[in-house]
Design an enzyme around this catalytic site. Structure first.
Site, PDB file in Angstrom:
ATOM      1  N   HIS A 473       2.106   1.385 -15.731  1.00 43.64           N
ATOM      2  CA  HIS A 473       1.381   0.938 -17.006  1.00 43.64           C
ATOM      3  C   HIS A 473       2.357   0.450 -17.930  1.00 43.64           C
ATOM      4  CE1 HIS A 473      -2.280   3.338 -15.425  1.00 43.64           C
ATOM      5  NE2 HIS A 473      -2.190   1.837 -15.354  1.00 43.64           N
ATOM      6  N   ARG A 580     -16.036 -19.788  -8.588  1.00 43.65           N
ATOM      7  CA  ARG A 580     -16.463 -18.850  -7.270  1.00 43.65           C
ATOM      8  C   ARG A 580     -17.461 -17.998  -7.308  1.00 43.65           C
ATOM      9  NH1 ARG A 580      -9.996 -18.258  -7.439  1.00 43.65           N
ATOM     10  NH2 ARG A 580      -9.240 -18.847  -5.511  1.00 43.65           N
ATOM     11  N   ARG A 616     -18.778 -24.216  -6.697  1.00 47.00           N
ATOM     12  CA  ARG A 616     -18.577 -23.986  -5.096  1.00 47.00           C
ATOM     13  C   ARG A 616     -19.690 -23.099  -4.611  1.00 47.00           C
ATOM     14  NH1 ARG A 616     -13.203 -21.551  -2.859  1.00 47.00           N
ATOM     15  NH2 ARG A 616     -14.105 -19.587  -3.377  1.00 47.00           N
ATOM     16  N   GLU A 710      -9.670 -27.175   3.202  1.00 40.49           N
ATOM     17  CA  GLU A 710      -8.988 -25.895   3.427  1.00 40.49           C
ATOM     18  C   GLU A 710      -8.830 -25.535   4.773  1.00 40.49           C
ATOM     19  OE1 GLU A 710     -10.596 -23.021   1.024  1.00 40.49           O
ATOM     20  OE2 GLU A 710     -12.711 -23.359   1.555  1.00 40.49           O
ATOM     21  N   ASN A 733      -4.752 -22.185  -0.543  1.00 44.37           N
ATOM     22  CA  ASN A 733      -4.538 -20.697   0.007  1.00 44.37           C
ATOM     23  C   ASN A 733      -5.103 -20.590   1.305  1.00 44.37           C
ATOM     24  OD1 ASN A 733      -4.242 -20.283  -2.721  1.00 44.37           O
ATOM     25  ND2 ASN A 733      -6.299 -19.619  -3.213  1.00 44.37           N
ATOM     26  N   ASP A 734      -6.108 -21.334   2.063  1.00 40.10           N
ATOM     27  CA  ASP A 734      -6.558 -21.167   2.920  1.00 40.10           C
ATOM     28  C   ASP A 734      -5.909 -22.239   3.798  1.00 40.10           C
ATOM     29  OD1 ASP A 734      -8.632 -18.806   3.498  1.00 40.10           O
ATOM     30  OD2 ASP A 734      -9.834 -20.006   1.896  1.00 40.10           O
ATOM     31  N   ARG A 744      -3.692 -14.911   5.243  1.00 46.98           N
ATOM     32  CA  ARG A 744      -2.962 -14.896   3.822  1.00 46.98           C
ATOM     33  C   ARG A 744      -2.790 -13.545   3.164  1.00 46.98           C
ATOM     34  NH1 ARG A 744      -8.345 -17.854   0.932  1.00 46.98           N
ATOM     35  NH2 ARG A 744      -7.557 -17.056  -1.097  1.00 46.98           N
ATOM     36  N   CYS A 781      -6.920 -26.862  -5.796  1.00 43.45           N
ATOM     37  CA  CYS A 781      -7.678 -25.695  -6.470  1.00 43.45           C
ATOM     38  C   CYS A 781      -6.891 -24.354  -5.982  1.00 43.45           C
ATOM     39  CB  CYS A 781      -9.005 -25.658  -6.750  1.00 43.45           C
ATOM     40  SG  CYS A 781      -9.960 -25.381  -5.124  1.00 43.45           S
TER      41      CYS A 781
HETATM   42  C1  PEP Z   1      -8.397 -21.720  -1.336  1.00 41.98           C
HETATM   43  O1  PEP Z   1      -8.409 -21.431  -0.162  1.00 41.98           O
HETATM   44  O2  PEP Z   1      -7.052 -22.309  -1.750  1.00 41.98           O
HETATM   45  C2  PEP Z   1      -9.069 -21.679  -2.497  1.00 41.98           C
HETATM   46  C3  PEP Z   1      -9.065 -22.095  -3.617  1.00 41.98           C
HETATM   47  O3  PEP Z   1     -10.203 -20.867  -2.090  1.00 41.98           O
HETATM   48  P1  PEP Z   1     -10.218 -19.231  -2.122  1.00 41.98           P
HETATM   49  O4  PEP Z   1      -8.977 -18.748  -2.686  1.00 41.98           O
HETATM   50  O5  PEP Z   1     -11.453 -18.827  -2.819  1.00 41.98           O
HETATM   51  O6  PEP Z   1     -10.352 -18.907  -0.513  1.00 41.98           O
HETATM   52 MG    MG Z   2     -10.560 -20.837   0.229  1.00 40.97          MG
END
Ligand code: PEP
Ligand code: MG
Length: 849
Positions: A473, A580, A616, A710, A733-734, A744, A781
């Site tokens: 903290h 989201r 989305r 993705e 990310n995906d 991930r 994104c």
């Molecule tokens: C991603 O997969 O990059 C993405 C933006 O979607 P999420 O992180 O919600 O799976």
């Molecule tokens: Mg994703």
């Protein structure tokens, strides 16, 4: 102070247990071993040796004797019978030898009475049993046993925030429970442990629930159903933490005093450079305890008997608690004004502790046994903090300092409200012994949150602590106040003499002792440049982002709530690139209906005040299951029914969402985006549902439809997909997860998950080329969009929209403004052919320096 004797058939074992207990007890505690029969190597127990050990450990407060097996008890009983004229009582304990001795040593060291020390020893196995799952932690066993068969409602909640139920999420859990007229018990699901009362913060923290665990929650009473709905919502929000990832490495340096020029390495806690003379504080825990009159302050129970009757002391305790509440609330409000809501919430956990029976009950018991209110509060805080410290979870263990902090506040409150205000609130580190107005580097073992919140930004240029992590903290508050900080530097930092010049780099996590003048000059130049960059970034946050060569890059935000949308606008977002929507669905027993979804979307769109909003559709499945829509278990959920696959298998669910989107799109600038698309057929099927939803709602307004890229297949077949869509938004990310075949969330796969992977950049380029051919635009994104060097590379690849966490927006806009398109293209070309993510990122970084 109560003495302790450890009796064993083995001398080595008795000595070993004493050594272990000494590690965590003050030196003045009388701890004696009585092992064997006095002849080396021969096992057995001797009444004579035990009697001698009891005599050595004896004081007016008495002695607790812990024993191992069989005849040890007989020998100890005989030893007690033979004792003549002992000044204090002797108690034989049935507690387990090792755990009992440790618990007894902690309690005795904190000044507890013989009864309390014996009780602590008896409870010593409870924490371990609870962790292993064979027993309950607290005295709520009877409650649990009586409630369990008659619970009115029950729920299982997933713990999905990064760090599990540490103090703040646990405090939110307890606060939520307290808002309802219901009795609530909680246990870690599958542990076999009996549920404990969810009104105690200590109970909830002591569950030791980590990410991936589930909680079993039982509720009884008028609002049993309501409280479970509220808890479900809280759990869906990661107990208020979201799903952020945190670093927690804490490398320790040696104990030796560092040489001039030495560089100590710790954990970066708040970025920024600072230099100045060291201001070395006493260790925080000891300081807090000292201020509280706890361990480290000598022998509080013996040295400071109650001045009044137990009733009067109880009144003092209550006054101290109320004064502490006022002080904590004031600090919380001050921090809210200077740092923000998230940081101020740290003090909500402190306020919850003030109502926590696990802390207050031992304090009241100590008063009943004759202790003063101050000593009772200090002892209770010391004991409870020791429970935290011993938890097998570094994040929870470091909350021990929060408990000591609250204990210190109560004692300060008692003293401040007493007729003699001689012992008013202890000075904050910024005030203590400090007449020097120079900017200093505060060096401490560990800071408490109230110490961190009380720091004077004008005087304290940086913070260097031996312990703690980036998630402590105090570190969170340092970040909020913008004070450069490095934590977890190890004991070497404490060996630095006060006044030693230090150079602290909060980004690198280093502290240089007595730096050379050239190093200081270079650091000053760097800091100057950093400051200029940050203030320029903030100043230009509301201007559009243009590359140095004039091309526009749209900067959007990723959001999950109305509050996020508001922050996005404050930070200069030109719209929302990713809403989201699954956050509206997760952990809802009943899925939200069309009207509720419409109302929420409208609220988010209104917060954007005319800026575009890309909605989305539900991205559920895998790590985001829907309780309201049970689905069969899958062997590989990340490769299973998730994203758009869920919607297409449950057309009514998707259609409800499409109707809500259409209704809002009729009045506000909305676009629609589909997650996890792998083939054109999925887009075609969704379009059919969309057309049906149009007919049902009567909405004819245009609605752009895009897809997330993705899944590698979507990138590789983007030419086939492009005619079916209006835009692409790349979810890196995906896309990274599936391209690298590396889940991930799996920290062990770190090098594979590092970004930007050249393979992923290749897929992005493929997508951009296909999109251009069909006159479509491409955004990103995923998290990659919010990393300045990567953002530059993405612009070089032809991406024209970047969507990111709102707070990253000013720096990304600033980074893009300094780079021309040709340069960005050249760097991207090199990054495409790099041999690692690190090397690829370097190409972007080179353009920013
Ligand atoms: C991603 O997969 O990059 C993405 C933006 O979607 P999420 O992180 O919600 O799976
Ligand atoms: Mg994703």
């Amino acid at each position: 102070m109560v003495g302790i004797v450890v009796v064993s058939h083995s001398d080595a074992l008795a000595q070993g247990v004493v050594t272990l207990a000494r590690e965590i007890s003050p030196p003045e505690l009388m701890l004696e071993a009585a092992g064997g029969i006095g002849e080396e190597g021969i096992l057995g127990t001797s009444a004579e040796l035990i009697g001698a050990a009891i005599a050595r450990a004896m004081s007016a407060e008495g002695v607790l004797v812990l024993m191992d097996l069989g005849s040890a008890l007989m020998s100890a009983e005989l030893a007690v019978e033979l004792l003549e004229g002992a000044p204090g009582p002797v108690r034989l304990s049935a507690a387990p030898l090792v755990e009992g001795a440790i618990a007894a040593a902690v309690a005795a060291g904190g000044g507890a009475t013989l009864d309390e020390v014996a009780a602590e020893a008896d409870r010593a196995l409870e924490m371990k049993s609870a962790q292993v799952g064979t027993d309950d932690v607290s005295a709520t066993k009877m409650d649990a046993a009586s409630l369990e068969p008659t619970a009115d409602a029950e729920a299982e909640l997933a713990v999905e925030n990064e760090v599990g139920l540490h103090a703040r999420p646990a405090a939110r859990f307890v606060e939520t429970v307290r808002r309802f007229d219901a009795e609530v018990l909680v246990a870690k699901a599958g542990s076999g442990a009996r549920p404990v009362s969810a009104r105690s913060l200590t109970n909830v923290v002591a569950l030791g629930a980590r990410r991936g665990d589930s909680l079993r929650v039982l509720a009884r009473g008028r609002q049993a159903g309501e409280v479970l709905v509220a808890l479900r919502e809280l759990a869906a929000d990661g107990f208020g933490d979201g799903l952020a990832t945190h670093a927690s490495a804490s490398p320790m340096n040696s104990r030796a005093a560092p040489e001039p020029g030495a560089e100590l390495r710790g954990v970066p806690a708040c970025a920024g450079l600072a230099d100045g003379p060291a201001r070395v504080l006493a260790p925080a825990a000891a300081a807090a305890a000292r201020a509280a009159g706890g361990p480290g302050a000598g022998s509080p129970a013996a040295g400071c008997p109650a001045a009044g009757s137990p009733d009067q002391e109880l009144e003092s305790l209550e006054r101290g608690i109320e004064a502490a509440r006022a002080a904590i609330t004031a600090d919380r409000e001050r921090l809210r004004a200077t740092a923000g809501d998230d940081e101020a919430e740290i003090f909500d956990a402190h306020l919850a502790l003030l109502d926590d029976e696990a802390l207050l009950a031992p304090a009241r018991r100590a008063i009943a046994a004759g202790a003063s209110a101050e000593d009772a509060a200090a002892q209770a805080a010391a004991q409870v903090s020791e429970i935290y410290r011993r938890l097998d979870n570094p994040l929870l263990a470091e909350r021990a300092v929060d408990v000591l902090d609250v204990g210190r506040r109560i004692v300060a409150g008692i003293n401040a409200t007493a007729s003699s205000a001689a012992n008013a609130k202890p000075p904050s580190p910024a005030q203590e012994n400090d007449n020097d107005s120079h900017s200093q580097i505060l060096v401490a073992d560990e800071l408490t949150p109230s110490e961190a919140a009380g720091l004077d930004r004008e005087r304290i240029a940086g913070i260097a602590t031996a312990r703690g992590s980036a998630t402590a903290h105090a570190a969170i508050i340092a970040r909020a106040l913008g004070i450069p900080a490095v934590v977890g530097l190890g004991d070497a930092i404490l060996a630095i003499p006060p006044g030693t010049p230090l150079l602290l780099d909060g980004s690198a996590g280093t502290v240089v002792v007595s730096p050379e003048p050239e190093l200081l000059d270079a650091a000053a130049r760097r800091e100057h440049a950093n400051r200029a960059r940050r203030s320029a970034a903030t100043a230009g946050a509301h201007e559009p982002a243009e590359l140095a060569s004039g091309e526009r890059i749209e900067i959007f935000a990723n959001v999950g709530s109305v509050a996020d949308a508001q922050t996005a606008v404050e930070q200069g977002a030109e719209g929302v690139g990713l809403l989201r929507t699954e956050f509206l669905f997760l952990d809802r027993a009943e899925l939200p209906d069309e009207d509720e979804q419409t109302a929420t979307l409208r609220e988010i769109a209104d917060a954007l005040d005319g800026r575009p909003l890309i909605v989305r559709t539900l991205d559920a499945g895998a790590d985001k299951p829907l309780p309201g829509l049970p689905m069969p278990a899958e062997a590989n959920p990340f490769l299973g029914v998730r994203g758009i696959r869920v919607g297409l298998r449950n057309p009514e669910l998707l259609s409800t969402q499409l109707r809500a989107v259409l209704r809002v799109a009729a009045e506000r600038p909305l676009k629609l985006m589909l997650p996890m698309v792998a083939s054109p057929a999925e887009v075609v099927a969704t379009r059919e549902l969309l057309e049906r939803a149009r007919a049902e709602t009567g909405v004819t307004a245009g609605l752009e439809l895009g897809i997330m890229v993705e899944v590698p297949a979507a990138a590789l077949t983007s030419t086939a997909l492009a005619p079916h869509v209006d835009f692409f938004s790349i979810g890196t990310n995906d896309l990274t997860q599936y391209t690298m075949a590396a889940e991930r969330g799996n920290a062990r796969l770190e090098p594979l998950l590092a970004e930007p992977q050249p393979a992923v950049l290749q897929l992005i380029r493929t997508t951009v080329v296909a999109a251009r051919t069909h006159g479509r635009w491409v955004g990103v994104c995923g998290e990659l969009a919010g990393d300045p060097p990567a953002a530059v590379l993405l612009a070089g690849l032809g991406v024209t929209e970047l969507s990111m966490a709102p707070r990253l927006i000013p720096e990304i806009k600033q980074a893009l403004r300094g780079v021309g398109l040709q340069q960005a293209r050249a760097a991207a070309e090199q990054a495409l052919h790099a041999t690692s993510a690190e090397q690829a990122r370097e190409h972007g970084l080179a353009l920013l320096s």
